[in-house]
Design an enzyme around this catalytic site. Structure first.
Site, PDB file in Angstrom:
ATOM      1  N   CYS A  64      -2.488   4.342  -2.889  1.00  0.00           N
ATOM      2  CA  CYS A  64      -3.032   3.482  -4.048  1.00  0.00           C
ATOM      3  C   CYS A  64      -1.553   3.110  -4.917  1.00  0.00           C
ATOM      4  CB  CYS A  64      -3.619   4.583  -5.132  1.00  0.00           C
ATOM      5  SG  CYS A  64      -2.477   5.579  -5.774  1.00  0.00           S
ATOM      6  N   ALA A  67       0.674   5.603  -6.422  1.00  0.00           N
ATOM      7  CA  ALA A  67       1.648   6.125  -5.197  1.00  0.00           C
ATOM      8  C   ALA A  67       2.751   5.396  -4.916  1.00  0.00           C
ATOM      9  CB  ALA A  67       0.856   6.544  -4.073  1.00  0.00           C
ATOM     10  N   ARG A  98       6.408  13.825  -0.778  1.00  0.00           N
ATOM     11  CA  ARG A  98       7.246  12.588   0.258  1.00  0.00           C
ATOM     12  C   ARG A  98       8.759  13.541   0.228  1.00  0.00           C
ATOM     13  NH1 ARG A  98       9.841   8.010  -1.756  1.00  0.00           N
ATOM     14  NH2 ARG A  98       9.910   6.211  -0.569  1.00  0.00           N
ATOM     15  N   HIS A 196       4.917  -0.891  -5.799  1.00  0.00           N
ATOM     16  CA  HIS A 196       6.215  -1.328  -5.680  1.00  0.00           C
ATOM     17  C   HIS A 196       6.716  -2.204  -6.477  1.00  0.00           C
ATOM     18  CE1 HIS A 196       5.495  -0.179  -1.241  1.00  0.00           C
ATOM     19  NE2 HIS A 196       5.617   0.989  -1.770  1.00  0.00           N
TER      20      HIS A 196
HETATM   21 FE1  CFM Z   1       9.409   0.920   2.411  1.00  0.00          FE
HETATM   22 FE2  CFM Z   1       8.267   1.935   4.378  1.00  0.00          FE
HETATM   23 FE3  CFM Z   1       7.215   2.069   1.764  1.00  0.00          FE
HETATM   24 FE4  CFM Z   1       9.432   3.435   2.782  1.00  0.00          FE
HETATM   25 FE5  CFM Z   1       8.015   5.882   2.983  1.00  0.00          FE
HETATM   26 FE6  CFM Z   1       6.536   4.109   4.815  1.00  0.00          FE
HETATM   27 FE7  CFM Z   1       5.886   4.482   2.219  1.00  0.00          FE
HETATM   28 MO1  CFM Z   1       5.401   6.470   3.767  1.00  0.00          MO
HETATM   29  S1  CFM Z   1      10.089   2.220   4.200  1.00  0.00           S
HETATM   30  S2  CFM Z   1       9.403   2.473   1.079  1.00  0.00           S
HETATM   31  S3  CFM Z   1      10.105   5.526   2.619  1.00  0.00           S
HETATM   32  S4  CFM Z   1       7.585   0.596   3.097  1.00  0.00           S
HETATM   33  S5  CFM Z   1       7.436   6.215   5.008  1.00  0.00           S
HETATM   34  S6  CFM Z   1       6.979   2.557   6.208  1.00  0.00           S
HETATM   35  S7  CFM Z   1       4.781   4.245   4.224  1.00  0.00           S
HETATM   36  S8  CFM Z   1       6.392   6.490   1.772  1.00  0.00           S
HETATM   37  S9  CFM Z   1       5.532   2.834   0.601  1.00  0.00           S
END
Ligand code: CFM
Length: 543
Positions: A64, A67, A98, A196
């Site tokens: 989500c 997260a 994580r 993000h």
């Molecule tokens: Fe970038 Fe990723 Fe992500 Fe990531 Fe991660 Fe991920 Fe993630 Mo899991 S590199 S930041 S450190 S998009 S492994 S492939 S899914 S937490 S949001």
């Protein structure tokens, strides 16, 4: 697929398996899912549907918005108290789940081991939770005396209309420390990707540039989109240090809010995970004139290439010499191990369905081992992460994207780096590429199958069809896949292993793959559903 392992030059067309995967869906759903499945052509990249809402009822692996904001971007930052404003579950399940590691210096703050939550109850939902939030902030301040606190909104906060931003302003005044909030309610976007973006906006407006710029080294960089999972950032810090490159700040692995405050002192921003952090990189270029380049430290060859790219930017003979020395020494260690393990791994098939960047980056490690990626996809990436940044102007802006604020950035005349703008121009004329990312598809074989936001059902069908030697995903998929006799490598958490970045990381990964793929245990797996019939339901309606 009978001859799948015969040194695949050209993969077969995947139309049949796409057809099979969507055939069980209702017509409308099938039509929608089919747009997220494409047969790759690196020369003529097909359009893929991505960053759209998951069809309800389909078992997605996405997370989500909360997260993405709290867990992914701010979570690895150790010197800020991250308070989850919401029911206890959101805080609890994002607490240490994580594997972002950190190393605080002696006497330095580190709040990562703690879980801060307002623990909203029914009465807060009915009468509002702002008073409880203020109380939580005061309490956290009293106990820890932090210099920064941030507040994360969970779903009910948006539904009842608590204003976390006004609470942040009020408490900032009362306590005299940095406090800022995020409207990152879980439902706000289609996935963690929205979180993000919201986090990037908040960190950029509230923290970056709040300290005076400083010069502590000759070559100053920030590393963006590296979250120190399994210690990846430690390995990269080792390389930068030896090369004499000053890493000012990492967004956000093994990092601090304090370092974000002077991150505008960098000469170059390196973008590792394009999906999660391209926003800050772009805004820093607009405001301060700091250019950014896409790099990749997953894979030994990619690491060497990325280090050389940094050296080329600074164009300094001593730096180049140091980088070459490191590359030579490390590559000889890497080659020794790859020579050892490659014969046992060559010709095998991999599938990767991970996040928003790793499904691409890890293909480099597999390539180094002679393993072909037959199918891959992201959970929540956007079209540019698949097809390359050149498609950005053509991406449809829908209501979900409009939901996220696009903040207006103006140039900081006092701190703007004209020298870097000039440097960029000169290098570009020589063919050096800035802000360029050509996406996953350009590096995948022709006819490999690319699928966005894959479901459990689709994963099962894919495995039955291609019989891969390794499936890369996360904990949600792990045991279902392994019960089918296929090893699953977690690329989110690294299955408690790592680091996998840099040269040492590549060696770790090679060895882990050798162990995982060459054990005979997978042939002995006998899933119960092989013998027992599938449960099939039916319904009669009598009118
Ligand atoms: Fe970038 Fe990723 Fe992500 Fe990531 Fe991660 Fe991920 Fe993630 Mo899991 S590199 S930041 S450190 S998009 S492994 S492939 S899914 S937490 S949001």
């Amino acid at each position: 697929m009978t001859d799948k392992k015969k040194n695949i030059k050209e993969l077969p067309d995947s139309a049949a398996i796409i057809e099979e995967m969507v055939s069980k869906y209702p017509k409308k759903v099938a039509k929608k899912r089919a747009k997220a499945m494409v047969t790759n052509d690196p020369e003529n990249k097909p359009e893929i549907q991505s960053n759209v809402r998951t069809v309800p009822g389909i078992i997605t692996q996405r997370g989500c918005t909360y997260a993405g904001c709290k867990g992914v971007i701010l979570g690895p930052t150790r010197d800020v108290i991250n308070i989850t404003h919401g029911p206890i579950g959101c805080g609890f399940y994002s607490w240490l789940t994580r594997r972002n590691q950190t190393k605080a210096g002696k006497g330095e703050e580190n709040y990562i081991p703690y879980c801060f939550s307002t623990d909203m109850q029914d009465e807060n939902i009915v009468f509002g939770g702002e008073a409880k939030l203020k109380q939580a902030i005061r309490e956290a301040y009293e106990i820890f005396k932090p210099h920064s606190i941030s507040i994360f909104s969970t779903c009910p906060v948006g539904l009842i209309g608590d204003d976390v931003h006004s609470v942040a302003r009020e408490m900032k005044k009362e306590l005299g420390i940095t406090i800022f909030g995020f409207s990152c309610e879980g439902y706000r976007g289609v996935s963690q990707s929205a979180g993000h973006h919201i986090a990037n906006n908040g960190v950029f407006t509230n923290v970056v540039g709040t300290e005076k710029p400083k010069r502590v080294g000759k070559f100053q960089i920030n590393l963006m989109g590296e979250y120190n999972i399994g210690g990846d950032a430690f390995e990269l810090e080792r390389l930068f240090e030896e090369a004499g490159i000053t890493l000012l700040s990492t967004f956000s692995g093994n990092s601090t809010i304090k370092s974000y405050a002077y991150a505008q002192s960098a000469d170059l921003n390196l973008v590792m995970c394009h999906r999660s952090i391209n926003y800050i990189a772009e805004m820093m270029e607009e405001k301060y004139g700091i250019p950014w380049v896409k790099i990749n430290f997953i894979g030994a060859e990619s690491t060497a290439k990325s280090l050389r790219k940094v050296a080329e930017f600074f164009d300094d003979a001593e730096l180049t010499e140091r980088v070459e020395k490191i590359v030579k020494r490390e590559m000889s260690k890497v080659k020794k191990v790859s020579k050892e393990v490659r014969p046992d791994l060559e010709g095998k098939l991999a599938m990767l369905f991970v996040g928003g960047s790793r499904a691409h980056h890890y293909q480099d490690l597999f390539k180094e081992l002679g393993i072909t990626t037959i199918s891959a996809g992201y959970e929540f990436a956007h079209r540019d992460d698949y097809e390359g940044r050149e498609v950005i102007p053509n991406i449809k802006v829908d209501a979900d994207t409009r939901n996220i604020e696009d903040i207006e950035v103006t140039r900081d005349d006092e701190n703007f780096r004209e020298d870097l703008v000039k440097k960029k121009q000169i290098l570009e004329e020589k063919g050096y590429k800035f802000k360029e990312y050509s996406g996953m598809m350009s590096e995948m074989d022709k006819n490999s199958l690319v699928i966005d936001d894959i479901s459990h059902w689709e994963s099962e069908k894919l495995i039955e069809y291609f019989k891969p030697d390794v499936f890369c995903a996360g904990i949600k998929e792990k045991y279902a896949v392994q019960k089918m006799g296929v090893p699953l490598k977690q690329l989110h958490s690294y299955d408690y292993g790592g680091p996998y970045a840099g040269f040492e990381g590549a060696i770790n990964f090679y060895r882990d793959m050798e162990r995982m793929l060459n054990t005979r245990i997978w042939k002995m797996v006998d899933a119960p559903w092989k013998a027992e019939p599938e449960i099939v339901g039916s319904m009669n309606i009598n009118i």
